[in-house]
Write a protein that holds these residues in place. Structure first.
Motif, PDB file in Angstrom:
ATOM      1  N   MET A 221       0.851  -1.152   0.000  1.00  0.00           N
ATOM      2  CA  MET A 221       0.000   0.000   0.000  1.00  0.00           C
ATOM      3  C   MET A 221       0.905   1.224   0.000  1.00  0.00           C
ATOM      4  O   MET A 221       1.734   1.383   0.887  1.00  0.00           O
ATOM      5  N   ARG A 222       0.754   2.051  -1.030  1.00  0.00           N
ATOM      6  CA  ARG A 222       1.595   3.236  -1.158  1.00  0.00           C
ATOM      7  C   ARG A 222       0.739   4.432  -1.546  1.00  0.00           C
ATOM      8  O   ARG A 222      -0.126   4.336  -2.413  1.00  0.00           O
ATOM      9  N   THR A 223       1.006   5.579  -0.925  1.00  0.00           N
ATOM     10  CA  THR A 223       0.331   6.821  -1.263  1.00  0.00           C
ATOM     11  C   THR A 223       0.980   7.400  -2.510  1.00  0.00           C
ATOM     12  O   THR A 223       2.191   7.571  -2.562  1.00  0.00           O
ATOM     13  N   VAL A 224       0.142   7.701  -3.528  1.00  0.00           N
ATOM     14  CA  VAL A 224       0.676   8.292  -4.754  1.00  0.00           C
ATOM     15  C   VAL A 224       0.118   9.689  -5.014  1.00  0.00           C
ATOM     16  O   VAL A 224       0.628  10.409  -5.867  1.00  0.00           O
ATOM     17  N   TYR A 225      -0.907  10.099  -4.266  1.00  0.00           N
ATOM     18  CA  TYR A 225      -1.524  11.409  -4.466  1.00  0.00           C
ATOM     19  C   TYR A 225      -2.364  11.713  -3.235  1.00  0.00           C
ATOM     20  O   TYR A 225      -2.979  10.805  -2.674  1.00  0.00           O
ATOM     21  N   GLU A 226      -2.406  12.964  -2.827  1.00  0.00           N
ATOM     22  CA  GLU A 226      -3.261  13.367  -1.712  1.00  0.00           C
ATOM     23  C   GLU A 226      -4.150  14.515  -2.155  1.00  0.00           C
ATOM     24  O   GLU A 226      -3.668  15.457  -2.792  1.00  0.00           O
ATOM     25  N   ALA A 227      -5.447  14.417  -1.839  1.00  0.00           N
ATOM     26  CA  ALA A 227      -6.416  15.433  -2.243  1.00  0.00           C
ATOM     27  C   ALA A 227      -7.706  15.221  -1.459  1.00  0.00           C
ATOM     28  O   ALA A 227      -7.885  14.182  -0.817  1.00  0.00           O
ATOM     29  N   PRO A 228      -8.637  16.179  -1.536  1.00  0.00           N
ATOM     30  CA  PRO A 228      -9.961  15.937  -0.958  1.00  0.00           C
ATOM     31  C   PRO A 228     -10.625  14.739  -1.649  1.00  0.00           C
ATOM     32  O   PRO A 228     -10.294  14.401  -2.795  1.00  0.00           O
ATOM     33  N   ARG A 229     -11.531  14.093  -0.963  1.00  0.00           N
ATOM     34  CA  ARG A 229     -12.170  12.859  -1.452  1.00  0.00           C
ATOM     35  C   ARG A 229     -12.696  12.980  -2.878  1.00  0.00           C
ATOM     36  O   ARG A 229     -12.432  12.127  -3.727  1.00  0.00           O
ATOM     37  N   GLU A 230     -13.475  14.028  -3.175  1.00  0.00           N
ATOM     38  CA  GLU A 230     -14.092  14.151  -4.499  1.00  0.00           C
ATOM     39  C   GLU A 230     -13.034  14.182  -5.605  1.00  0.00           C
ATOM     40  O   GLU A 230     -13.188  13.557  -6.649  1.00  0.00           O
ATOM     41  N   ARG A 231     -11.955  14.914  -5.388  1.00  0.00           N
ATOM     42  CA  ARG A 231     -10.888  15.018  -6.385  1.00  0.00           C
ATOM     43  C   ARG A 231     -10.180  13.677  -6.563  1.00  0.00           C
ATOM     44  O   ARG A 231      -9.896  13.255  -7.686  1.00  0.00           O
ATOM     45  N   ALA A 232      -9.902  12.990  -5.466  1.00  0.00           N
ATOM     46  CA  ALA A 232      -9.231  11.686  -5.552  1.00  0.00           C
ATOM     47  C   ALA A 232     -10.111  10.675  -6.287  1.00  0.00           C
ATOM     48  O   ALA A 232      -9.623   9.925  -7.146  1.00  0.00           O
ATOM     49  N   GLU A 233     -11.403  10.651  -5.989  1.00  0.00           N
ATOM     50  CA  GLU A 233     -12.309   9.725  -6.681  1.00  0.00           C
ATOM     51  C   GLU A 233     -12.398  10.056  -8.171  1.00  0.00           C
ATOM     52  O   GLU A 233     -12.454   9.160  -9.020  1.00  0.00           O
ATOM     53  N   GLU A 234     -12.400  11.345  -8.502  1.00  0.00           N
ATOM     54  CA  GLU A 234     -12.430  11.776  -9.908  1.00  0.00           C
ATOM     55  C   GLU A 234     -11.182  11.286 -10.641  1.00  0.00           C
ATOM     56  O   GLU A 234     -11.267  10.821 -11.776  1.00  0.00           O
TER      57      GLU A 234
END
Length: 120
Positions: free
Chosen positions: A1-14
């Motif tokens: 499990m690796r983080t590749v991007y951080e953003a608010p939920r709506e932006r990440a889901e988009e």
């Protein structure tokens, strides 16, 4: 499990959806039957064992970046490739395993957070 991007939920889901749309036929967008959470599978899962699969998903922040010892070697052996996405940060040093006072079972703790990031 690796983080590749951080953003608010709506932006990440988009971004998960846009990634799947960008590579039709190669990336499959799948929604969980019970959760409805969308995952963009870019390495198709296969039948039998051993097998490997890879996907990106929007998930709550606070989940630790981690992988088991020997993961990179086994991943390369089964897929012939390195992971596709560059992680945001290096993996932390693994904490020494702690044992519970009552016996050999490890002690587990849960963490909760409110923001969202993508994992690979």
């Amino acid at each position: 499990m690796r983080t590749v991007y951080e953003a608010p939920r709506e932006r990440a889901e988009e971004l998960v959806t846009r990634f799947a749309e960008r590579f039709p036929g190669r990336v499959r967008l799948v929604a969980g039957e019970a959760s409805g959470i969308r995952r963009a599978h870019y390495l198709p899962d296969s039948e039998g064992l051993p097998h490997a699969e890879a996907f990106i998903v929007a998930a709550p922040a606070g989940v630790d970046d981690k992988q088991r010892p020997g993961f990179e070697e086994r991943w390369t052996k089964h897929t012939g490739a390195r992971p596709v996405f560059r992680p945001l940060r290096e993996l932390p040093e693994p904490a020494p395993r702690r044992r519970s006072a009552g016996g050999p079972a490890p002690l587990y703790r849960a963490k909760v957070a409110e923001d969202v990031f993508l994992m690979a």
